[in-house]
Design a protein around this motif. Structure first.
Motif, PDB file in Angstrom:
ATOM      1  N   ARG A  84       6.739  34.374  18.618  1.00 38.07           N
ATOM      2  CA  ARG A  84       6.215  34.199  20.137  1.00 38.07           C
ATOM      3  C   ARG A  84       5.987  31.965  19.464  1.00 38.07           C
ATOM      4  N   HIS A  85       5.745  32.640  18.512  1.00 36.71           N
ATOM      5  CA  HIS A  85       4.887  30.939  17.825  1.00 36.71           C
ATOM      6  C   HIS A  85       6.907  30.291  17.771  1.00 36.71           C
ATOM      7  N   ALA A  86       8.001  30.119  17.184  1.00 29.13           N
ATOM      8  CA  ALA A  86       9.086  30.418  16.865  1.00 29.13           C
ATOM      9  C   ALA A  86       9.771  29.329  18.730  1.00 29.13           C
ATOM     10  N   LEU A  87       9.526  30.267  19.271  1.00 23.27           N
ATOM     11  CA  LEU A  87       9.987  30.083  20.733  1.00 23.27           C
ATOM     12  C   LEU A  87       9.105  29.264  21.613  1.00 23.27           C
ATOM     13  N   ASP A  88       7.948  29.192  21.337  1.00 27.35           N
ATOM     14  CA  ASP A  88       6.311  27.863  22.182  1.00 27.35           C
ATOM     15  C   ASP A  88       6.503  26.879  21.175  1.00 27.35           C
ATOM     16  N   GLU A  89       6.866  26.784  20.335  1.00 29.30           N
ATOM     17  CA  GLU A  89       8.043  25.191  20.107  1.00 29.30           C
ATOM     18  C   GLU A  89       8.169  24.373  21.288  1.00 29.30           C
ATOM     19  N   GLY A  90       9.580  25.260  22.201  1.00 30.62           N
ATOM     20  CA  GLY A  90       9.979  25.054  23.599  1.00 30.62           C
ATOM     21  C   GLY A  90      11.214  24.150  22.930  1.00 30.62           C
ATOM     22  N   GLU A  91      11.845  23.996  21.820  1.00 29.35           N
ATOM     23  CA  GLU A  91      12.973  23.195  20.784  1.00 29.35           C
ATOM     24  C   GLU A  91      14.102  24.061  20.983  1.00 29.35           C
ATOM     25  N   GLY A  92      14.137  25.606  22.034  1.00 30.04           N
ATOM     26  CA  GLY A  92      15.590  26.222  21.774  1.00 30.04           C
ATOM     27  C   GLY A  92      15.706  26.725  20.535  1.00 30.04           C
ATOM     28  N   TYR A  93      14.837  27.484  19.914  1.00 33.48           N
ATOM     29  CA  TYR A  93      14.447  28.219  19.118  1.00 33.48           C
ATOM     30  C   TYR A  93      14.510  29.724  19.451  1.00 33.48           C
ATOM     31  N   THR A  94      15.660  30.802  19.190  1.00 30.95           N
ATOM     32  CA  THR A  94      16.247  31.976  19.741  1.00 30.95           C
ATOM     33  C   THR A  94      15.346  32.693  18.586  1.00 30.95           C
ATOM     34  N   SER A  95      15.079  32.903  17.150  1.00 27.97           N
ATOM     35  CA  SER A  95      14.906  33.191  16.148  1.00 27.97           C
ATOM     36  C   SER A  95      13.840  33.229  15.561  1.00 27.97           C
ATOM     37  N   VAL A  96      12.869  33.432  14.564  1.00 27.45           N
ATOM     38  CA  VAL A  96      11.998  32.538  13.195  1.00 27.45           C
ATOM     39  C   VAL A  96      12.839  32.440  12.214  1.00 27.45           C
TER      40      VAL A  96
END
Length: 147
Positions: A84-96
């Motif tokens: 959730r944190h990784a996704l919410d950084e809004g940089e297009g990450y799809t995984s931790v």
């Protein structure tokens, strides 16, 4: 112009293309979380931001772009950062793993190591991270850049 209290700066990355990309992601609502190193707070003898604190989001030109409010602050091990944190950084990450690889590149950069005063600085599973959530409460009309 309304008179308002001076806000402390909310800085994302270093001035330049990455900061510009992150500021744009905040303004369009994609970025609602950010990650920092606990050691940065310790080096600067700075307290963690309390929930409810408002700060001025600063662009690469040093202008105040928006007012953001902290909605959550967690201190956790790098290995414990969640999707959730990784996704919410809004940089297009799809995984931790993708999030971590990008953050390790940033935290191991020459610029970051210089800011930390440690040319050999590296992160590992037990490195303590400050995971902050925030929301935009006001957009500001930036003054022209000083130069």
């Amino acid at each position: 112009m309304p008179n308002r209290e001076a806000l402390k700066p909310f800085l994302l990355a270093f001035p330049g293309p990455l900061r510009d990309q992150l500021v744009a992601a905040v303004l369009d609502g994609r970025k609602v979380s950010t990650s920092g190193l606990l050691v940065e707070y310790e080096i600067e003898d700075e307290e963690l931001p309390p929930v409810g604190e408002r700060s001025a989001l600063i662009d690469s030109a040093g202008r105040e772009i928006a007012v953001v409010e902290v909605t959550e602050v967690r201190v956790l091990r790098l290995a414990d950062v969640d999707l959730r944190h990784a996704l919410d950084e809004g940089e297009g990450y799809t995984s931790v793993a993708e999030w971590r690889a990008a953050h390790e590149r940033f935290w191991h950069s020459e610029e970051m190591r210089e800011a930390l005063g440690d040319p050999e600085f590296t992160v590992g599973d037990d490195t303590m991270i400050v995971a902050e959530r925030f929301r935009v409460v006001e957009r500001l009309d930036p003054l022209p850049a000083r130069g």
